[in-house]
Scaffold this motif. Structure first.
Motif, mmCIF file in Angstrom:
data_model
loop_
_atom_site.group_PDB
_atom_site.id
_atom_site.type_symbol
_atom_site.label_atom_id
_atom_site.label_comp_id
_atom_site.label_asym_id
_atom_site.label_seq_id
_atom_site.Cartn_x
_atom_site.Cartn_y
_atom_site.Cartn_z
ATOM 1 N N ALA A 193 0.674 -1.105 -0.011
ATOM 2 C CA ALA A 193 -0.107 -0.069 0.003
ATOM 3 C C ALA A 193 0.820 1.342 -0.211
ATOM 4 O O ALA A 193 0.607 2.203 -0.987
ATOM 5 C CB ALA A 193 -0.788 -0.223 1.297
ATOM 6 N N LEU A 194 2.089 1.300 0.692
ATOM 7 C CA LEU A 194 2.834 2.410 0.740
ATOM 8 C C LEU A 194 3.714 2.403 -0.582
ATOM 9 O O LEU A 194 3.697 3.961 -0.937
ATOM 10 C CB LEU A 194 3.942 2.304 1.964
ATOM 11 N N GLU A 195 3.910 1.561 -1.102
ATOM 12 C CA GLU A 195 4.674 1.862 -2.463
ATOM 13 C C GLU A 195 3.633 2.353 -3.530
ATOM 14 O O GLU A 195 3.974 3.234 -4.309
ATOM 15 C CB GLU A 195 4.902 0.368 -2.876
ATOM 16 N N ARG A 196 2.149 1.698 -3.569
ATOM 17 C CA ARG A 196 1.461 2.265 -4.424
ATOM 18 C C ARG A 196 1.212 3.581 -4.080
ATOM 19 O O ARG A 196 0.637 4.517 -5.063
ATOM 20 C CB ARG A 196 0.149 1.224 -4.504
ATOM 21 N N ALA A 197 1.058 4.141 -2.800
ATOM 22 C CA ALA A 197 0.834 5.408 -2.637
ATOM 23 C C ALA A 197 1.923 6.195 -2.829
ATOM 24 O O ALA A 197 1.889 7.801 -2.856
ATOM 25 C CB ALA A 197 0.612 5.506 -0.995
ATOM 26 N N GLY A 198 3.238 5.763 -2.860
ATOM 27 C CA GLY A 198 4.448 6.752 -3.518
ATOM 28 C C GLY A 198 4.936 7.320 -2.040
ATOM 29 O O GLY A 198 5.267 8.566 -2.310
ATOM 30 N N ILE A 199 4.728 6.706 -0.849
ATOM 31 C CA ILE A 199 5.188 7.485 0.217
ATOM 32 C C ILE A 199 6.160 6.373 1.145
ATOM 33 O O ILE A 199 6.041 5.172 0.919
ATOM 34 C CB ILE A 199 4.155 8.062 1.099
ATOM 35 N N THR A 200 6.694 6.675 2.195
ATOM 36 C CA THR A 200 7.602 5.910 2.887
ATOM 37 C C THR A 200 6.760 5.811 4.181
ATOM 38 O O THR A 200 5.821 6.662 4.636
ATOM 39 C CB THR A 200 8.914 6.605 3.170
ATOM 40 N N ALA A 201 7.192 5.004 5.032
ATOM 41 C CA ALA A 201 6.630 4.612 6.369
ATOM 42 C C ALA A 201 6.685 5.924 7.209
ATOM 43 O O ALA A 201 5.746 6.256 8.050
ATOM 44 C CB ALA A 201 7.035 3.468 7.096
ATOM 45 N N MET A 202 7.825 6.724 6.945
ATOM 46 C CA MET A 202 8.299 7.868 7.811
ATOM 47 C C MET A 202 6.851 8.876 7.746
ATOM 48 O O MET A 202 6.953 9.932 8.329
ATOM 49 C CB MET A 202 9.527 8.243 7.668
ATOM 50 N N ASP A 203 6.233 8.717 6.374
ATOM 51 C CA ASP A 203 5.335 9.786 5.981
ATOM 52 C C ASP A 203 3.994 9.626 6.945
ATOM 53 O O ASP A 203 3.216 10.429 6.833
ATOM 54 C CB ASP A 203 5.234 9.986 4.531
ATOM 55 N N LEU A 204 3.921 8.656 7.549
ATOM 56 C CA LEU A 204 2.340 8.151 8.339
ATOM 57 C C LEU A 204 2.407 8.737 9.648
ATOM 58 O O LEU A 204 3.643 8.957 10.410
ATOM 59 C CB LEU A 204 2.312 6.741 8.346
ATOM 60 N N ASP A 205 1.363 9.350 10.013
ATOM 61 C CA ASP A 205 1.163 10.196 11.323
ATOM 62 C C ASP A 205 0.436 9.091 12.003
ATOM 63 O O ASP A 205 0.341 9.398 13.391
ATOM 64 C CB ASP A 205 0.077 11.202 10.998
ATOM 65 N N LEU A 206 -0.388 8.093 11.655
ATOM 66 C CA LEU A 206 -1.215 7.324 12.415
ATOM 67 C C LEU A 206 -1.429 5.703 11.786
ATOM 68 O O LEU A 206 -1.177 5.640 10.570
ATOM 69 C CB LEU A 206 -2.529 7.858 12.543
ATOM 70 N N ILE A 207 -1.211 4.675 12.623
ATOM 71 C CA ILE A 207 -1.427 3.260 11.887
ATOM 72 C C ILE A 207 -2.533 2.964 13.034
ATOM 73 O O ILE A 207 -2.640 2.919 14.186
ATOM 74 C CB ILE A 207 -0.161 2.595 12.246
ATOM 75 N N ILE A 208 -3.744 2.286 12.147
ATOM 76 C CA ILE A 208 -4.780 1.703 12.884
ATOM 77 C C ILE A 208 -5.132 0.472 12.406
ATOM 78 O O ILE A 208 -4.980 0.298 11.096
ATOM 79 C CB ILE A 208 -6.042 2.631 12.731
ATOM 80 N N VAL A 209 -4.990 -0.748 13.294
ATOM 81 C CA VAL A 209 -5.254 -2.031 12.848
ATOM 82 C C VAL A 209 -6.462 -2.507 13.379
ATOM 83 O O VAL A 209 -6.554 -2.575 14.607
ATOM 84 C CB VAL A 209 -3.872 -2.827 13.222
ATOM 85 N N GLY A 210 -7.117 -3.071 12.585
ATOM 86 C CA GLY A 210 -8.563 -3.797 12.763
ATOM 87 C C GLY A 210 -8.194 -5.243 12.925
ATOM 88 O O GLY A 210 -7.672 -5.920 11.988
ATOM 89 N N THR A 211 -8.185 -6.014 14.374
ATOM 90 C CA THR A 211 -7.600 -7.416 14.139
ATOM 91 C C THR A 211 -8.253 -8.022 15.616
ATOM 92 O O THR A 211 -8.562 -7.060 16.613
ATOM 93 C CB THR A 211 -6.283 -7.663 14.212
ATOM 94 N N VAL A 212 -8.781 -9.267 15.303
ATOM 95 C CA VAL A 212 -9.007 -9.938 16.754
ATOM 96 C C VAL A 212 -8.040 -11.128 17.167
ATOM 97 O O VAL A 212 -8.185 -11.908 17.881
ATOM 98 C CB VAL A 212 -10.607 -10.735 16.703
ATOM 99 N N THR A 213 -6.993 -11.017 16.090
ATOM 100 C CA THR A 213 -5.815 -12.221 16.318
ATOM 101 C C THR A 213 -4.383 -11.373 16.498
ATOM 102 O O THR A 213 -3.768 -11.699 15.452
ATOM 103 C CB THR A 213 -5.982 -13.051 15.293
ATOM 104 N N PRO A 214 -4.213 -10.235 17.364
ATOM 105 C CA PRO A 214 -2.942 -9.733 17.161
ATOM 106 C C PRO A 214 -1.811 -10.575 17.788
ATOM 107 O O PRO A 214 -2.220 -11.571 18.226
ATOM 108 C CB PRO A 214 -3.157 -8.662 18.357
#
Ligand code: ACO
Length: 330
Positions: free
Chosen positions: A66-87
């Motif tokens: 997703a980051l590659e297709r967006a053309g940005i790096t992980a350092m450009d992210l302000d927030l990460i939200i994960v939906g999961t019941v199996t962390p």
């Protein structure tokens, strides 16, 4: 200036191991015809063995795409939200482990638990952050290793599930143009006993006896879940269309959680959107819980079904029961 959340990159990952219905018939008393007729599932993708590849591992693969297709790096992210019941672990969140893997040092990270609707709840939260102008770019992930909470001796559930991860990079953009038009989330906690894991939480900490009785695995009342799923998804679809002045005819594509083909068919029929407009991949992946809606969206982006300007209805439902709808303009 009013803002709108745009999905600028999508990614998906499923483990390479393909498990057919005939292989499932070697584990429990079932057969290919029953599984296909009742669920639409032909194969599912499973991690090699419990713990070989974790939820955060799969999330990392999907997120990097997703980051590659967006053309940005992980350092450009302000927030990460994960939906999961199996962390990966009970503590900390899967989102923090993913942040570490990606090196997303500028992001805050947290999980959302809404079972199969987890990624859609996370997307709704992301939408609110972006509209408020609080942050600029969010990685939203739905990732699930359902095989670790599946009771492999229960034929009524184990044939349904698969492992996978899907990821969106979502960015704040101008109100006009592509982006999330609206999102809505709902819950009815009075129905929780239709789909749950009895032990392993504060109510019933695990003991050797509970483990031996597989009380750390999912229990489902399939018939009730079916009825609630159809009723709730139809209601959510009608409400979000009406609120935004749209009709079923305006929808080019439906990206729904792939719980069961029969649920999707019943929703299509009642909402009066032809089944051809639903993106369907349950035949290949089974029910991948919170990964489902996102890997389905990614598939439509990659195979060209999602065209610029397409109006997309997104729907998901999971344990709780929790359900969500979103309208997106591609
Ligand atoms: N293979 C063969 N027979 C089976 C299997 C199997 N894997 N599982 C159940 N059966 C048998 C049952 O034992 C029962 O036999 P009996 O009549 O001799 O007692 C018979 O098949 C019918 O069982 P039902 O549970 O009534 O089957 P139903 O038609 O309801 O289908 C199903 C079961 C597919 C789970 C259905 O209830 C359903 O679609 N529920 C929706 C739940 C769902 O999709 N959940 C996904 C997870 S939740 C979520 O994502 C929101």
């Amino acid at each position: 200036m009013a803002l709108r959340a745009r999905i600028i990159g999508t990614g998906a990952f499923a483990p390479p191991r393909v498990v057919t219905n005939d292989e499932m018939a070697k584990i429990v008393d079932t057969n290919d015809q029953w599984i296909q007729e009742r669920s639409g599932i032909k194969t599912r993708r499973l991690v090699d063995y419990e713990g070989a590849m974790s939820t955060a591992d799969m999330a990392e693969h999907a997120a990097r795409g997703a980051l590659e297709r967006a053309g940005i790096t992980a350092m450009d992210l302000d927030l990460i939200i994960v939906g999961t019941v199996t962390p990966d672990l009970r503590v900390p969140s899967c989102a923090c482990i993913l942040q570490d893997k990606l090196g997303a040092k500028n992001a805050a990270a947290f999980d959302v638990l809404a079972a199969c609707a987890g990624s859609m709840f996370a997307l709704s939260v992301a939408d609110k952050f972006l509209r408020a102008g609080t942050v600029k770019r969010i990685l939203v992930v739905g990732a699930e290793t359902l095989s670790v909470i599946t009771n492999w001796t229960d034929r009524s559930t184990c044939v349904l599930f698969g492992d996978a991860a899907g990821a969106f990079v979502v960015e704040a953009g101008p109100e006009e143009g592509p982006g999330l038009i609206d999102t809505a989330v709902y819950s009815d906690g009075s129905t929780w006993q239709h789909l749950y894991i009895p032990a392993g939480g504060s109510k019933k900490p695990l003991t050797p006896e509970l483990l031996a009785a597989r009380q750390d695995r999912l229990i489902m009342n399939g018939r009730e879940v079916y009825k609630i799923a159809v009723r709730s998804l139809v209601d959510a679809a009608r409400k979000i269309l009406e609120k935004n002045g749209l009709t079923a005819n305006d929808i080019d594509l439906v990206v729904a959680h792939q719980a069961n083909l029969r649920i999707i068919e019943a929703v299509a029929d009642r909402v009066e959107i032809p089944l051809e407009r639903f993106v369907i991949n349950i035949d290949r992946y089974g029910n991948t819980s919170s990964a489902s809606a996102f890997i389905t969206f990614d598939e439509a982006v990659r195979d060209g079904r999602m065209k610029p300007g397409s109006k997309v209805l997104m729907l998901a439902i999971g344990a709780g029961m929790c359900w969500a709808a979103a309208l997106y303009r591609a």
